[in-house]
Structure formats: structure tokens, C-alpha cells
Design an enzyme around this catalytic site. Structure first.
Site, PDB file in Angstrom:
ATOM      1  N   ARG A 242       0.860  -1.180   0.000  1.00 46.27           N
ATOM      2  CA  ARG A 242       0.000   0.000   0.000  1.00 46.27           C
ATOM      3  C   ARG A 242       0.895   1.227   0.000  1.00 46.27           C
ATOM      4  NH1 ARG A 242      -3.433  -2.762  -1.626  1.00 46.27           N
ATOM      5  NH2 ARG A 242      -5.461  -3.254  -0.717  1.00 46.27           N
ATOM      6  N   GLU A 271      -3.962   7.194  -4.590  1.00 43.68           N
ATOM      7  CA  GLU A 271      -4.139   6.796  -6.003  1.00 43.68           C
ATOM      8  C   GLU A 271      -5.450   7.357  -6.536  1.00 43.68           C
ATOM      9  OE1 GLU A 271      -3.966   2.516  -6.112  1.00 43.68           O
ATOM     10  OE2 GLU A 271      -2.004   2.472  -5.165  1.00 43.68           O
ATOM     11  N   HIS A 289      -0.921  -0.145  -9.904  1.00 46.31           N
ATOM     12  CA  HIS A 289      -1.601  -1.063  -8.966  1.00 46.31           C
ATOM     13  C   HIS A 289      -2.142  -2.300  -9.706  1.00 46.31           C
ATOM     14  CE1 HIS A 289      -3.838  -1.079  -4.856  1.00 46.31           C
ATOM     15  NE2 HIS A 289      -3.647  -2.315  -5.273  1.00 46.31           N
TER      16      HIS A 289
END
Ligand code: DGY
Length: 323
Positions: A242, A271, A289
């Protein structure tokens, strides 16, 4: 869950077509058709009346969302292994069960970890750009020299399922494995890796730092300027966990100065509005991601949630139940 054969459910993001088809066979399904990221208040409004809420890591399911949906909501199913976006205490208090998708994405995430590590160490962004731009002058002895892996130390912060899948692959590249977890693994899981009881101790011995610890409020900003300064000069940083585990300002600074030689990042704080400093740096390799983004894995994640909901309806306790 309601006894109706087709309980009402809301799907916050688009899933692969065959998973959506399977959901439609089992639920009275409403779908966020345009696949945009929903805010907590959007979720509370649009999923109202649902017994099952299908989310992913992009949806924040906080106390207010849970309070708003609690009268009918029985299950939250997240298409992610991470669950830092869900207030589990609030779900527990409201008697709502929460499912996630462990195990099935470990291999895919470990593959992306290898991609990021190799691309950071071997200057993947600059190499691709040189060829693509038409500016490649041809082979040269000193062109794009990178960092070799054999004999280097890979420090894995977070030796859970994904961390261990990374270790298996990294050994094949000749790296020695070091790790930090809150507690030491059994020798069978450790497989010869060196345990560091503290994160600081791990950093001091990591030529490559691999961040694979789960997102948690207590770890926010854990990799800050002080911790980056503990890495050997010229170390490489990879993050597949993360983004908020890393202090972006500190990492951008260290990359600019070359104290950190390179980074490979698949996850970012805030994000998709990432720290702009990363975009301007040649020594970072960035992916959006995509750790778990393979056909096989996404499908397996979808089925894991469907089978989990079905198991709960039968009164069973599936392995992927968080609470
Ligand atoms: C996960 O499963 O947690 C991945 O980060 C995708 O959201």
C-alpha cells in the site's frame, strides 16, 4: 442473509464478464455500470437496500457507510486481499460479515514484485524510453549500467503469503532473503531466510527493500526519511503493498539525491493522484496497482467471494472470512 434465492446485491466496480454473469444468476444485482470510483456517500445512497455489497480496494467503507446500509446489509465482499478500506470494527458491531480474497493473488503479486525489482535494478524505464524514442545510439560498454542481483540481500518487510511467494522467486535470482514480521516464522516457512526482529534492523541489511506488509493505520508512513537513511547507500526500494506505508516526500528526495538508487512502485498514496515527484524521475519504474491483475487471478478472486457468500448462506465459516 435474506432467505430469498436472489438476495439484492450491489456491485461497486465492474468484475470480469463471467464473474458478473455468475453474480447475476445468484443475486438481484445492481451494478455501478460506468465503473467510476464511488465515494462513501455514493455507496450509501446507491447500494441502499442491498444484502450483499461487492467492493474493491478503491471503495472506502467507513462507519457512516456501514451505518447507512446496516438495516439490510449482511455481507461486505471485497475483491482484494487488503482490507484497510473497510472499518471492520463498525462491520462487526453491526453484525455484518466481511469477506476478502487471500491466497489466490499471491503468485500474481509476486510476479509484479519481480517485474518492479528487475526494472528498478536494471533501469527498465530508461531502457524502454531509449529504444522507443528513437534516440538509441546503439550498444555501448557503459550504457545503462544497472545493479546486479546475485549475492545481494533482499529485505522483505512483511513475510506473509505474498512475501513468501516473493522469497521463492527471489532465491532463483541469487538473492539472499532477510525479513521482518512482528513474529518469527516457523523454520518451514522461513526456508533459510534471516529474521530481523525490528524493521530498522532489516533496513540496515537490505540492498533491496521489498515492502509487502499489509496496509494498516499503524504502518502509515513507516518508511520515512529516518528509515530510508538506514538503508545501505544506493539501495533499491520496491512497494507492492500500500502506498501510504511510504512517506512519498522522503522517498522522492532520496531518489533525487541518489541515496536510494532506484524504486519500483505499484502502489501509491492517494491513487491515482500520485506524488508528482515520481513522474519526473528516471530512476523509478511505475505500474498502476496491477499486482493482482491477471485473467486467472481476477477470476479466482471473484469465485472466492461467490463461494464465500454461498458458504455463509449455508451457515458455514469460509476461510476468507475477516469478521
Ligand atoms: C489487493 O488485493 O489488496 C490489491 O491491492 C488489489 O486491490
Amino acid at each position: 442473509m435474506q432467505s430469498s434465492p436472489h438476495p439484492p446485491a450491489f456491485l461497486c466496480r465492474r468484475y470480469p464478464p463471467n464473474i458478473e454473469a455468475a453474480l447475476r444468476e445468484r443475486f438481484e444485482l445492481r451494478v455501478n455500470d460506468d465503473d467510476g470510483i464511488l465515494t462513501p456517500s455514493d455507496i450509501a445512497r446507491r447500494a441502499s437496500g442491498s444484502a450483499v455489497l461487492f467492493v474493491s480496494a478503491t471503495e472506502v467503507v467507513d462507519r457512516a457507510v456501514i451505518a447507512g446500509l446496516a438495516p439490510t446489509l449482511r455481507i461486505i465482499a471485497t475483491l482484494s486481499v487488503g482490507f484497510d478500506h473497510i472499518d471492520l470494527d463498525a462491520a462487526r458491531a453491526a453484525g455484518i460479515r466481511v469477506l476478502h480474497t487471500p491466497e489466490v493473488l499471491s503468485d500474481a503479486c509476486a510476479e509484479i514484485a519481480m517485474l518492479l525489482m528487475l526494472a528498478a535494478c536494471r533501469r527498465g524505464f530508461e531502457a524502454d524510453r531509449m529504444v522507443r524514442s528513437g534516440d538509441w545510439p546503439g550498444w555501448a560498454p557503459t550504457q545503462l549500467l544497472g545493479m546486479g542481483l546475485v549475492g545481494k540481500r533482499l529485505g522483505i518487510f512483511g513475510m506473509g503469503r505474498i512475501g513468501r511467494a516473493i522469497a521463492v522467486r527471489a532465491r532463483g535470482f541469487g538473492l539472499s532473503i532477510h525479513y521482518h514480521n512482528r513474529s518469527r516464522l516457523d523454520p518451514e516457512w522461513e526456508a533459510g531466510a534471516t529474521y530481523h526482529p525490528t524493521l530498522d534492523g532489516l533496513l540496515l541489511e537490505s540492498d533491496i527493500l521489498m515492502i509487502a506488509a499489509p496496509g494498516a493505520p499503524s504502518l502509515r508512513g513507516a518508511i520515512d526519511a529516518g528509515r530510508l537513511a538506514l538503508l545501505p547507500p544506493g539501495a533499491v526500494v520496491v512497494n507492492i503493498s500500500r502506498g501510504d506505508l511510504v512517506d512519498d516526500h522522503a522517498l522522492v528526495d532520496a531518489l533525487r539525491q541518489g541515496r536510494v538508487r532506484a524504486a519500483g512502485l505499484d502502489v501509491f498514496a492517494n491513487e491515482p493522484n500520485i506524488h508528482p515527484g515520481y513522474r519526473a524521475l528516471d530512476n523509478v519504474f511505475l505500474t498502476p496497482h496491477i499486482g493482482s491483475a491477471t485473467d486467472e487471478t481476477r477470476e479466482a478472486m471473484g469465485w472466492l467471494l461467490i463461494h464465500g457468500v454461498e458458504a455463509l448462506a449455508r451457515g458455514e465459516t469460509p476461510d476468507n472470512l475477516l469478521c
